[in-house]
Motif scaffolding. Sequence first.
Motif, mmCIF file in Angstrom:
data_model
loop_
_atom_site.group_PDB
_atom_site.id
_atom_site.type_symbol
_atom_site.label_atom_id
_atom_site.label_comp_id
_atom_site.label_asym_id
_atom_site.label_seq_id
_atom_site.Cartn_x
_atom_site.Cartn_y
_atom_site.Cartn_z
ATOM 1 N N TYR A 63 0.838 -1.186 0.000
ATOM 2 C CA TYR A 63 0.000 0.000 0.000
ATOM 3 C C TYR A 63 0.881 1.247 0.000
ATOM 4 O O TYR A 63 1.346 1.712 1.040
ATOM 5 C CB TYR A 63 -0.897 0.030 1.237
ATOM 6 N N LYS A 64 1.081 1.777 -1.169
ATOM 7 C CA LYS A 64 1.847 3.021 -1.265
ATOM 8 C C LYS A 64 1.164 4.132 -0.470
ATOM 9 O O LYS A 64 1.815 4.984 0.137
ATOM 10 C CB LYS A 64 1.994 3.416 -2.732
ATOM 11 N N LYS A 65 -0.172 4.109 -0.454
ATOM 12 C CA LYS A 65 -0.927 5.140 0.263
ATOM 13 C C LYS A 65 -0.642 5.098 1.760
ATOM 14 O O LYS A 65 -0.652 6.136 2.426
ATOM 15 C CB LYS A 65 -2.421 4.972 0.012
ATOM 16 N N SER A 66 -0.418 3.912 2.319
ATOM 17 C CA SER A 66 -0.101 3.813 3.743
ATOM 18 C C SER A 66 1.215 4.500 4.052
ATOM 19 O O SER A 66 1.336 5.258 5.017
ATOM 20 C CB SER A 66 -0.038 2.344 4.176
ATOM 21 N N VAL A 67 2.222 4.224 3.221
ATOM 22 C CA VAL A 67 3.536 4.831 3.433
ATOM 23 C C VAL A 67 3.450 6.346 3.269
ATOM 24 O O VAL A 67 3.999 7.113 4.065
ATOM 25 C CB VAL A 67 4.567 4.235 2.455
ATOM 26 N N ILE A 141 -4.207 -6.893 6.838
ATOM 27 C CA ILE A 141 -2.956 -7.649 6.697
ATOM 28 C C ILE A 141 -1.994 -6.915 5.767
ATOM 29 O O ILE A 141 -0.795 -6.770 6.063
ATOM 30 C CB ILE A 141 -3.234 -9.069 6.168
ATOM 31 N N SER A 142 -2.506 -6.403 4.661
ATOM 32 C CA SER A 142 -1.654 -5.672 3.720
ATOM 33 C C SER A 142 -1.125 -4.383 4.332
ATOM 34 O O SER A 142 0.057 -4.042 4.161
ATOM 35 C CB SER A 142 -2.430 -5.350 2.440
ATOM 36 N N ALA A 143 -1.976 -3.663 5.040
ATOM 37 C CA ALA A 143 -1.551 -2.400 5.651
ATOM 38 C C ALA A 143 -0.447 -2.635 6.677
ATOM 39 O O ALA A 143 0.568 -1.920 6.696
ATOM 40 C CB ALA A 143 -2.742 -1.696 6.298
ATOM 41 N N LYS A 158 5.114 -5.394 13.151
ATOM 42 C CA LYS A 158 5.166 -6.852 13.126
ATOM 43 C C LYS A 158 4.378 -7.440 14.290
ATOM 44 O O LYS A 158 3.668 -8.442 14.132
ATOM 45 C CB LYS A 158 6.621 -7.330 13.155
ATOM 46 N N LYS A 159 4.497 -6.825 15.459
ATOM 47 C CA LYS A 159 3.711 -7.291 16.608
ATOM 48 C C LYS A 159 2.227 -7.210 16.295
ATOM 49 O O LYS A 159 1.457 -8.144 16.597
ATOM 50 C CB LYS A 159 4.048 -6.449 17.832
ATOM 51 N N GLN A 160 1.803 -6.105 15.684
ATOM 52 C CA GLN A 160 0.387 -5.968 15.320
ATOM 53 C C GLN A 160 -0.005 -7.009 14.265
ATOM 54 O O GLN A 160 -1.113 -7.559 14.302
ATOM 55 C CB GLN A 160 0.108 -4.557 14.811
ATOM 56 N N LEU A 161 0.917 -7.298 13.352
ATOM 57 C CA LEU A 161 0.644 -8.286 12.312
ATOM 58 C C LEU A 161 0.460 -9.670 12.907
ATOM 59 O O LEU A 161 -0.447 -10.419 12.502
ATOM 60 C CB LEU A 161 1.776 -8.286 11.291
ATOM 61 N N TRP A 182 -5.296 2.858 7.222
ATOM 62 C CA TRP A 182 -4.008 2.627 6.582
ATOM 63 C C TRP A 182 -2.944 2.156 7.573
ATOM 64 O O TRP A 182 -1.948 1.573 7.185
ATOM 65 C CB TRP A 182 -3.531 3.885 5.865
ATOM 66 N N ALA A 183 -3.187 2.392 8.880
ATOM 67 C CA ALA A 183 -2.234 1.942 9.901
ATOM 68 C C ALA A 183 -2.676 0.650 10.574
ATOM 69 O O ALA A 183 -2.002 0.171 11.475
ATOM 70 C CB ALA A 183 -2.036 3.036 10.947
ATOM 71 N N GLY A 184 -3.830 0.090 10.154
ATOM 72 C CA GLY A 184 -4.261 -1.190 10.693
ATOM 73 C C GLY A 184 -5.278 -1.135 11.815
ATOM 74 O O GLY A 184 -5.584 -2.160 12.418
#
Length: 330
Positions: A63-67, A141-143, A158-161, A182-184
């Motif tokens: 997700y380029k938009k997230s970055v 998951i992608s975000a 990673k912890k959130q993932l 976008w941040a999950g």
Amino acid sequence: MMKKLQGWVVATGAAVVLSWSPLASSADEADFPAYVDKIKAEARAAGYTEDTLNRAFAGVKFYKKSVEADKNQPEFKLTLDTYLPRAVPEWKADKAVEMYAKHRDLLDKIGAEYGVQPRFIVALWGIETNFGSYTGGFDVISALTTMAFEGRREEFFKKQLWHALTIVQENHIDVEQMQGSWAGAMGQTQFMPSSFMQYAVDYDGDGRKDIWGSMGDVFASAANYLKSVGWQDDVTWGRQVQIPGDFDESLAGLNTKKTLAEWQALGIRRMDGNDLPNRSDLEASVVIPDDKQGRVYLAYANYDALMRWNRSHYFVAAVGYLSDRIRFPR
């Protein structure tokens, strides 16, 4: 004084505030597939099943938009007086009263069970996701994988993932419906996955903690969060007050607690000039979000609890104001 708000990621519902750095990431989007393979290998070693990994990462994408959202959050100036009408316009206050009436039986039941006044559950719901109408359109998951790959806060994301993978493995939500910011931050409560694991509730008893679609789960999860961080159902969140011109601002802040009688003796009064409530058991802090010429609040224990949800005085003031509008509709 104008309040400057800049450079913050606020993962609401998770009580997480992350400052950002202007340093650019060295991550190259072309390396994302290899990073996904690396993440899957780590998850496999951590005990996640192949079925979970296949489902979770089947449609994973960068997700380029997230970055971009993380790096380029806007810098702007506000005062609380200009912020509140934006956060709680009249239509939202009216909608909050309407939604409270619509779900009153369920809200009253959950409020009684958890010891949380229902108006605050509705206010949080309204401020977070406009009563569930906007929960974010990003695949969680992608975000999270994107934000971990981006690298500046890899360990956090990673912890959130891992928590998100646990949610998938426990079948609380279909991966295709696991949407968020976008941040999950996820669902109608905008919980980060770690907060989901700690506070989400299967209130309707269907075996899934569904903060996306089950109103019982949504309301009970919000109430459980507040109860867990010290909510008190016999007091409100705070009140706007007047302070004297010579008030010692070193006394302001949530770390300083005094009784209402002590604040009264220091010259603090209700907005109408009358004395503070006569409650010897009640302690409060003085909060000055902008400066002494702006809004000033006496903050009770529930103010502190709302700050655990989101560490922003503006957010807490918006939730508190909306809850008051539900309590005293115009």
